[in-house]
Every structure is written in structure tokens, then in C-alpha cells.
Design a protein around this motif. Structure first.
Motif, PDB file in Angstrom:
ATOM      1  N   UNK A   1       0.825  -1.213   0.000  1.00  0.00           N
ATOM      2  CA  UNK A   1       0.000   0.000   0.000  1.00  0.00           C
ATOM      3  C   UNK A   1       0.858   1.261   0.000  1.00  0.00           C
ATOM      4  N   UNK A   2       1.932   1.236   0.784  1.00  0.00           N
ATOM      5  CA  UNK A   2       2.754   2.458   0.926  1.00  0.00           C
ATOM      6  C   UNK A   2       4.116   2.297   0.267  1.00  0.00           C
ATOM      7  N   UNK A   3       4.280   1.287  -0.565  1.00  0.00           N
ATOM      8  CA  UNK A   3       5.580   1.144  -1.212  1.00  0.00           C
ATOM      9  C   UNK A   3       5.536   1.427  -2.709  1.00  0.00           C
TER      10      UNK A   3
ATOM     11  N   UNK B   1      -0.593   6.457  -3.527  1.00  0.00           N
ATOM     12  CA  UNK B   1       0.150   7.055  -4.646  1.00  0.00           C
ATOM     13  C   UNK B   1      -0.731   7.067  -5.890  1.00  0.00           C
ATOM     14  N   UNK B   2      -1.456   5.974  -6.102  1.00  0.00           N
ATOM     15  CA  UNK B   2      -2.411   5.903  -7.221  1.00  0.00           C
ATOM     16  C   UNK B   2      -3.675   6.634  -6.762  1.00  0.00           C
ATOM     17  N   UNK B   3      -4.008   7.780  -7.370  1.00  0.00           N
ATOM     18  CA  UNK B   3      -5.087   8.600  -6.811  1.00  0.00           C
ATOM     19  C   UNK B   3      -6.469   8.135  -7.257  1.00  0.00           C
ATOM     20  N   UNK B   4      -6.865   6.975  -6.748  1.00  0.00           N
ATOM     21  CA  UNK B   4      -8.164   6.418  -7.102  1.00  0.00           C
ATOM     22  C   UNK B   4      -8.692   5.704  -5.865  1.00  0.00           C
ATOM     23  N   UNK B   5      -9.257   4.534  -6.072  1.00  0.00           N
ATOM     24  CA  UNK B   5      -9.682   3.711  -4.941  1.00  0.00           C
ATOM     25  C   UNK B   5      -9.639   2.271  -5.406  1.00  0.00           C
ATOM     26  N   UNK B   6      -9.412   1.357  -4.469  1.00  0.00           N
ATOM     27  CA  UNK B   6      -9.361  -0.050  -4.839  1.00  0.00           C
ATOM     28  C   UNK B   6      -8.109  -0.718  -4.326  1.00  0.00           C
ATOM     29  N   UNK B   7      -8.055  -2.030  -4.541  1.00  0.00           N
ATOM     30  CA  UNK B   7      -6.879  -2.793  -4.130  1.00  0.00           C
ATOM     31  C   UNK B   7      -6.593  -3.855  -5.166  1.00  0.00           C
ATOM     32  N   UNK B   8      -5.387  -4.438  -5.121  1.00  0.00           N
ATOM     33  CA  UNK B   8      -5.042  -5.477  -6.096  1.00  0.00           C
ATOM     34  C   UNK B   8      -4.107  -6.494  -5.481  1.00  0.00           C
TER      35      UNK B   8
END
Ligand SMILES: Cc1ncc(COP(=O)(O)O)c(C=O)c1O
Length: 402
Positions: A218-220, A251-258
Motif C-alpha cells: 500500500x505504501x511502497x 500514490x495511485x489517486x483512485x480507490x481499490x486494491x489489487x
């Protein structure tokens, strides 16, 4: 229900929070959910009518408001509308979902990727789908709450090892019965402390004890590695993480996870994870924004350089003034205050001088380790950072922190 008439556990919980909120409000120390009314360039925001420098953002590369990303989101709305037809497997998969998953797989040098509607949901569903009763999950003590919740939900034996302590991790791996599946899970960059997991050693231990390895990036992403690809790039390691989890909300200015991983793992998650099967797909605008953002990171490498310069300026400057920034090596910079009251007081002084930072207090961090969690981004200018440090330094002296 008249709350005053009962004193059960629920009523006591409600009262404990409301007492704490009232205590803070009475002292002008309530900083929860302050509304931002406007984004003013990458590093400034309008809060309650005041133009402030933003030192609480998770948007480490300053991509929020980026014109290319905004244009991609708008084009996706024109093409697909504002929502999807439903869950991915039944009616909701759009070509933009597949495109995003291909983009992430390429960015992460992985075989395949699956996306979910939040980072929190990703950890919950992925850990609990891969692990089950009788298995063992070994989780760093400072891992994000979503990992902890995923571990608990899985029903697996849940063991926490001391923070970034590889001797303790090894001891716990030795305690796992030989015939049991085991998984080690850690944040890449710890969300409250900003330090980095000792990936080379974790990988060595996972290979030695035949454990699956899941790392939460998430933060890398956009923080570690020369091109922002994350923790494997940072340590110069190849494809060593089995389950590379990340979010699309920082960093990715959206929402969601992968999750990026081998094809078999992604296929399993696509057919078995409940947050994929029973929850609606990511909206088109957010999917397109995320897809474009990964491309912008690679097209604008100056952002990584600027972030690293800004981070050095901020951490070194605070240390020179006498602040304890703990073990951070990244753009998440804890400014240790000690008591909750001191953290609140420092926040108030900073905000009164238009530096938007927020405190992290117990129980989110242990008692006595309350702090500002300041964050630096590529969008800050050198003189803005110098001003923020001057404000924090002056207030820190007045409050007796330094
Ligand atoms: C390490 C870590 N994992 C997961 C999450 C959850 O991600 P999201 O906010 O996208 O749900 C966060 C969010 O703060 C995080 O810091």
C-alpha cells in the motif's frame, strides 16, 4: 432506546467514545474528519476556508489532480457511465478492468493481477481465501488492521512476530507443525512508522521454512525503488514475493486494491474470493484513473527523484532540530510527541499556522508513542517544507517536545 437506562457493554462503548470526543472538542483538539473543501495544486488544500500546506496526504507522488489522470477518468464516464452492471463475474467486467489488471501486472513484473474495490477488502478477502483452519499465518506486529482482520477472518492459527524481528519470525516458523501450510505477511512500508520490512531476510526464511509470502505494498508503490515499482525493486530482488498486494488509493489517486501474482493464484482468487464474487466492480472512472496513474509514474520519473529529495530534507531537518522521527526511511515521517495531549497540542499549533498535519494517538499506536504522522510528497517545494519544519520546530519547543 434511552441510553441512560442501560449500562451494558454496547452502551459503555458508545459512552467511552463520546466522552473522548467531547473532551477533545472542549479543548479545540478535535481533528477528526476535517473537511477539505478544495484541492489547490498537489501540495495545498483549503480546509475550513484556510489555505494550508498538505502534510497528511497518502498521495506520495503528488498525482491527485493530475490532468492526464483526470482526463482518463472523464473519458471513462463518457464511455461507460458512472457505474458497472454488477459484480465482475456476472455482468460487471469492462474492458477497462482487464486493461488495468494488465497494466498492474506489467508494472509489478507479475504474471497476472486481480483488483478489488478497496485495499481493506483486498486484505480481508485474500488472506481469508488463501488460508483456513489448521493453517498458520505469521504476521508482523505492526501490520495494517486490514491484514489483522483478514488473518482473524481466515480461522487460521494467527501468530504475530515482533516488529521486523527476523529472529522472532524464525522462532515462530520453527513452531509450525511440519504438515501445516504457513504464510508470512508483512507491510512493505509500515503505515504508522514509515520503516521498511527486511525483505531479503524474510524471503530467505520463507524459502527455508517453505512458507508463502504476502507483502502489502500500500505504501511502497511510488515510494520505493528507483522507478517506484516497490519493495522488490528497492532491494534489487527479482520476483520473490508470492502475493504482492497493493492499493489504488494512495500514490495511485483512485480507490481499490489489487494482488499481483502467478496465474494460478490469481485464477484461484478470481473463482473463490468473496469480495470479488459478491461485491460490485470498481467504477469506470476510478478504474481508468488508476490505469493512467501507473503510466504517469513511469512517464514522469522526476517525481520519484523529487520525493526522495523532499523526504531527505524533511527527515534530516526534523532530526537536526532534535525531533525523534523513529525508524522512518520513507515519506511517512512520524514526529514522536509522547503523550496524546502533546500530539494534539502540536497538531493544533501546526494547523493554526496553516500546516495541515494530523496526530496518531492511542489505541492506534501504543501509549506514550503518540505522534504526528507527517507525510511528504513530490508536490512539495523546498521552501514549503522549510516553512512547515519551522512551524513544527517552534511549536515543538513551546510544548517541550524538543
Ligand atoms: C498498509 C495498508 N494496507 C491496506 C490499507 C487499506 O487500503 P484502502 O484505504 O485502499 O482500503 C491501508 C490504508 O491505509 C494501508 O496503509
Amino acid at each position: 432506546m434511552d441510553l441512560k437506562k442501560t449500562n451494558d457493554a454496547v452502551t459503555r462503548r458508545l459512552k467511552a467514545i463520546s466522552d473522548r470526543v467531547n473532551w477533545a472538542k472542549d479543548r479545540d483538539l478535535y481533528f477528526y474528519n476535517q473537511p477539505i473543501t478544495e484541492l489547490r495544486g498537489g501540495a495545498r488544500v483549503l480546509v475550513n476556508g484556510r489555505d494550508m500546506g498538505m502534510y497528511a496526504s497518502y498521495g506520495y507522488l503528488g498525482l491527485l489532480g493530475h490532468p492526464r489522470i483526470g482526463a482518463a477518468a472523464k473519458a471513462a464516464i463518457d464511455k461507460y457511465g458512472t457505474g458497472t452492471h454488477g459484480v465482475r463475474s456476472l455482468a460487471g467486467t469492462l474492458t477497462i478492468h482487464t486493461e488495468l489488471e494488465e497494466t498492474i501486472a506489467e508494472f509489478k513484473h507479475a504474471e497476472a493481477t486481480i483488483t478489488y474495490s478497496s485495499g481493506y477488502a483486498t486484505n480481508l478477502t485474500v488472506v481469508s481465501t488463501l488460508m483456513g483452519r489448521g493453517d498458520y499465518v505469521l504476521s508482523d506486529k505492526l501490520n495494517h488492521a486490514s491484514i489483522v482482520d483478514g488473518c482473524l477472518m481466515s480461522g487460521a492459527e494467527f501468530r504475530r512476530f515482533r516488529h521486523n524481528d527476523m529472529a522472532d519470525l524464525e522462532k515462530r516458523l520453527q513452531q509450525v507443525p511440519a504438515d501445516r501450510a504457513r504464510m508470512v505477511i508483512a507491510d512493505a512500508v509500515f503505515s504508522m512508522d514509515g520503516d521498511i520490512i527486511d525483505l531479503p531476510k524474510v524471503v530467505e526464511l520463507c524459502q527455508k521454512y517453505k512458507a508463502w509470502l504476502m507483502i502489502d505494498e500500500a505504501r511502497s508503490i511510488g515510494v520505493l525503488g528507483a522507478t517506484g515499482r516497490g519493495i522488490e525493486e528497492h532491494f534489487g530482488l527479482g520476483d520473490v514475493i508470492d502475493i504482492k498486494m497493493g492499493t489504488l488509493s494512495k500514490t495511485i489517486p483512485s480507490v481499490g486494491g489489487y494482488v499481483a501474482a502467478k496465474k494460478e493464484i490469481i485464477s484461484y482468487l478470481r473463482h473463490a474470493s468473496r469480495a470479488y464474487i459478491f461485491s460490485a466492480a470498481l467504477p469506470p472512472a476510478q478504474t481508468a484513473a488508476a490505469n493512467e496513474a501507473f503510466k504517469v509514474i513511469l512517464d514522469e520519473p522526476w517525481r520519484m527523484e523529487k520525493l526522495n529529495q523532499n523526504t531527505d530534507q524533511f527527515i534530516n531537518g526534523l532530526k537536526e532540530m532534535g525531533f525523534d522521527t523513529m525508524l522512518t526511511e520513507t515519506a511517512i515521517v512520524p514526529v514522536l510527541c509522547g503523550s496524546d495531549e502533546r500530539a494534539y497540542a502540536l497538531t493544533r499549533e501546526a494547523q493554526h499556522h496553516d500546516v495541515f498535519v494530523l496526530p496518531v494517538v492511542s489505541p492506534a499506536v501504543p501509549d506514550g508513542l503518540a505522534r504526528l504522522r507527517a507525510t511528504i510528497t513530490a508536490a512539495h517545494e523546498t521552501d514549503e517544507i522549510a516553512y512547515a519544519m519551522q512551524v513544527i520546530g517552534k511549536a515543538g519547543k513551546e510544548i517541550g517536545i524538543i
